[in-house]
Design an enzyme around this catalytic site. Sequence first.
Site, PDB file in Angstrom:
ATOM      1  N   LYS A  65       0.858  -1.180   0.000  1.00 24.38           N
ATOM      2  CA  LYS A  65       0.000   0.000   0.000  1.00 24.38           C
ATOM      3  C   LYS A  65       0.898   1.235   0.000  1.00 24.38           C
ATOM      4  O   LYS A  65       1.968   1.228   0.634  1.00 24.38           O
ATOM      5  CB  LYS A  65      -0.889  -0.027   1.248  1.00 24.38           C
ATOM      6  CG  LYS A  65      -1.964   1.050   1.298  1.00 24.38           C
ATOM      7  CD  LYS A  65      -2.867   0.855   2.521  1.00 24.38           C
ATOM      8  CE  LYS A  65      -3.956   1.913   2.617  1.00 24.38           C
ATOM      9  NZ  LYS A  65      -4.867   1.664   3.757  1.00 24.38           N
ATOM     10  N   SER A  73      -9.795   1.798   2.806  1.00 24.25           N
ATOM     11  CA  SER A  73      -8.898   2.605   2.005  1.00 24.25           C
ATOM     12  C   SER A  73      -7.858   1.787   1.245  1.00 24.25           C
ATOM     13  O   SER A  73      -7.247   2.302   0.307  1.00 24.25           O
ATOM     14  CB  SER A  73      -8.160   3.596   2.913  1.00 24.25           C
ATOM     15  OG  SER A  73      -7.303   2.907   3.809  1.00 24.25           O
ATOM     16  N   SER A 131     -10.039  -0.782   6.867  1.00 25.40           N
ATOM     17  CA  SER A 131      -9.424  -0.489   5.567  1.00 25.40           C
ATOM     18  C   SER A 131      -8.745  -1.667   4.888  1.00 25.40           C
ATOM     19  O   SER A 131      -8.370  -1.574   3.722  1.00 25.40           O
ATOM     20  CB  SER A 131      -8.407   0.645   5.707  1.00 25.40           C
ATOM     21  OG  SER A 131      -9.089   1.870   5.721  1.00 25.40           O
TER      22      SER A 131
END
Lengths: 486, 479, 93
Positions: B72, B147, B171
């Site tokens: 990420k 997210s 997330s």
Amino acid sequence: MSTPAKWEAVIGLEVHVQLLTQTKMFCGCTNHYGDAPTSHVCPVCLGLPGSLPVPNEEAIRLTLLTGLMLGCNLAPVARFDRKNYFYPDMPKNYQISQYDDPLCAGGLVPLDPFLFPKEIQDTAEAKAGRSIRLTRIHLEEDVAKSFHFEDRSGIDFNRAGTPLMEIVSEADLRTPGEAFSFLGSLRQVLLAGHVSHADMEKGQMRCDVNVSIRPIGQKEFGTKVELKNLNSTSGVRRALTYEIARQIAACEKGEAIAHETRRWDDQAGATFTMRTKEKAHDYRYFPDPDLLPVRTDQGLLEAARTRLPELPTVLQSRLIQAFGVTAYQASVLGADRVLCAYFEKAAAQAKSKATVANWILNDFLSTQPDPATTPILPEFFGELADLVADGTINSAQAKKVFAELMANPASPREIVKRLGLAQISDVSALGTYCDEAIAANPRSVEDYRAGKTNAINALKGFVMKKSQGKANPLQVDEILKAKLSA
Amino acid sequence: MSLAYETIATLRRRLLSKEIHPRDILKDLFTQIDAREKTLHAYTYLHRESALAAAEKADLSLPLGGIPIALKDNLNALGDPCTCASKILEGYKAPYDATAVSLLRQAGSILLGRTNMDEFAMGSSTENSALGLTRNPWDPTRIPGGSSGGSAAAVAGRIALAALGSDTGGSIRQPAALCGCVGLKPTYGRVSRYGLVAFASSLDQIGPLTRTVEDSALLLSVLAGHDPRDNTTDLRPPEKFLTQKNGSVQGLRVGLPKEYFLPGMDSETESAIRSAADWFKKNGATLVDVSLPHTPTAIAVYYILATAEASANLARFDGVRYGRRATDARDVLDLYHRTRSEGFGAEVKRRIILGTFVLSQGYADAYYRQAQKVRALLRQDFEKAFTQCDLLLTPTSPEPAFPLGERTQDPLKMYLADVFTISTNLAGNGAISLPCGFTKSNLPIGLQLIGPRFGEETILRGAHAFEQAHDFFQRLPPS
Amino acid sequence: MSAPQINISDVASLARLTLTPDETAKFSAQLSQILGHMETLSQIATGAVPEVTPPAQPALRQDIPTPSLSIEAALSNAPAQANDLILVPRILE
Ligand SMILES: [Zn+2]
């Protein structure tokens, strides 16, 4: 018009102290000043995204030790909080500090009368023996150093994140002299514990002052003014003296004191408005979620306790009792632990310990020695004092021995031999000198016998001259008197 | 079949038997990326050359030797950008490795690329990225969740074998549910956060997104453990997870929190979760009705505490030391205002303002401190529930992926969709999301299993047994 | 307790943000809606609940230096620098 004597000042100090740790507060970067800019920084102290703080246990121990030395209440559990405000010298734009649960609360700083400014050490103010209450002691991280150029500023982050201990006093101080002594007395404690070098002129100890005035007898505080840019203990004293006079003058003119921060200008010898405090900062303190609460009761406190030194007040009383030194000498010796250890060694075996103190504090100290490295063994001073005490040499000879000791360090007994200085205490030899003196100075003899006792000094001088200063003056005095009254 | 479709466990076996070479995996992945990335936009950055170079030197004796993994875009990796999908970190190159990243490197894995996300992990749809939106592999008109939407879309879209994500309020789990892959949020303190750009420090955890539970356990075994750089990591010794896989749930007590089954919830989601619960019962587990009474407060508590922490965590983005700096600033104050106002997107600004407000003088007691107290109550709810059961079984998301753009103007509605994932972050427990069914329109549905604190082994065992008894994890999104 | 009226611009300014008139209007409406939802918290009885998690002894750091970044690496992301210092526009008090 009233006289200024009806006013009193109310003073509180916030003292920031740099700690003697190897590394910074929350990262392993070296805690050292004066190196190339940006040479001691890492992701943590540069506030890079993703970095996390881990507390330095030594900084916590040193703060606990300070708390122990100053009689604070030590928290079994302490927390770190975030203090939020934006400033370019603060990498994260929040400072990790302590708000609700500081490491230490309360405590006292006893004011050393001899750490008042020299010229007021004899006053009641200095001799009052007051102790100043502390509010708290907490640990936080220092900010970076900024350099201001014409249209820009440059920042060196080496200092950012170094440990800083904040000591906050109650508004107990009443005079600039007390503030002066507070800083000096506090410094002695910090030095004793090896917590900090605490030298204000090197920025190792920094001080913000809050001061207000009120009519004597009034309980309520006046409007508080904060003073900044105080870079020495004497600067604090001068700034306070100026500021108190300024506030009194304003009040007597009927003017209101503004709640503001003022900057001390040492050159101008005056304070100037920096900013007004209409809008209080909203620091939005909250517990730092990156740091778990610190348990001090699981080893940290015990570790700090084992480092407790002999406190300045305790040391001073011991010196007075065990060595018969004066309170002033005790204070001077207490202020320099290396010198004190030197003195204790010197006086340990000596018969007249108080004389040893005089030699070391008056004569030796005026040669600006380094007691840690001097080739002059402390025992030499004990010997020197003993030589005087047992009548081997007189005080004038002792001065000569001392001078020789400084020039060619050796045992004072050796020096006495080498210089052939031993005092003449032989009664028959001295009697011969005295007879010569009486025969050579009939007028003085007459005067003396007529009641002018001072006339004996001329006879003594004659004997000393004849004996090349070696005659024992006390014995000469006795013998002359006996002969003259015979 | 393309190696991009395999699991890490299978590829490791084939690598060790010399049947394939790490470069073969990368070639297949890049072929797949070339075909699908244009549509999905899961990545913000790809390490094409450096990955191939690393593949040639891969040490297969290591636990993840030769296995490419995506990160990420909020994890620092030395020399690489770390944008957090924000304009404010334009040009920033990390001068250090996150602990999770260095553990991956030490385990022999190859960094494949960096995945898209909501800016600073603030969002549930990956629509708050300054670098463009990411699409759901099952239906490109829909969100991938967020997210960690890029990580989930890449894994589900078969353009990554596995990816790391971060989970502050769901997330990792919610995008895994919406994209049909496995997402694990470890117990708070299990995995070091050092090098993860903080959103809310007391809630953030790094975790893996994978195709299978076995791969998830493999990655967790590499990532878990105390880190001297993260004061909040737990001191327990490292563990290897899911070393025994007997597939049994016999005797497991599975709790169904009544607050997670509300009237009016999406009926397809509800029936998929109910069937999952039935499967556990049929296979020897006991179903227990439990209650987590403070669940209705979780969203409010979360959005107060997360934004409060974020308001301080994001203060460092000021244009002074790194990242974007506004030009022509008159003075430092002006520099701050311009840099931050230009650099942050709307959702980030909204949350910074909310977080600043709940901490501000006069309001901190009613908001921040009250939320801290209610958080303690929420934690007690979980502790009590786990005296009655070994795992909690709930939906991950109240509904499947919604269409892109549907909620961008309604932040509250977006926040409310986090209802099933947020409490575990507040309580600190670990939880997994894995596929448990599909809607009639072929959208994945996620099952959440929550464990007691540091109960990852139980979570993984239960999840693995369920997964292997079904074929959901083998289904492929349309290409 | 009802949701307070936030002065959005004041709060934004504390956070060093300048909002456009559009943002101000939009955020005001959205935040008051969100704060309205948060009012549910005021009804929860929390008298006896400790505010922060019970203390545990975390791993502290020993006072032993570890390598810093090289000056070059430390300054590699700086938008402006000279003489190994990071430069910023004038700091006004
Ligand atoms: Zn550092």
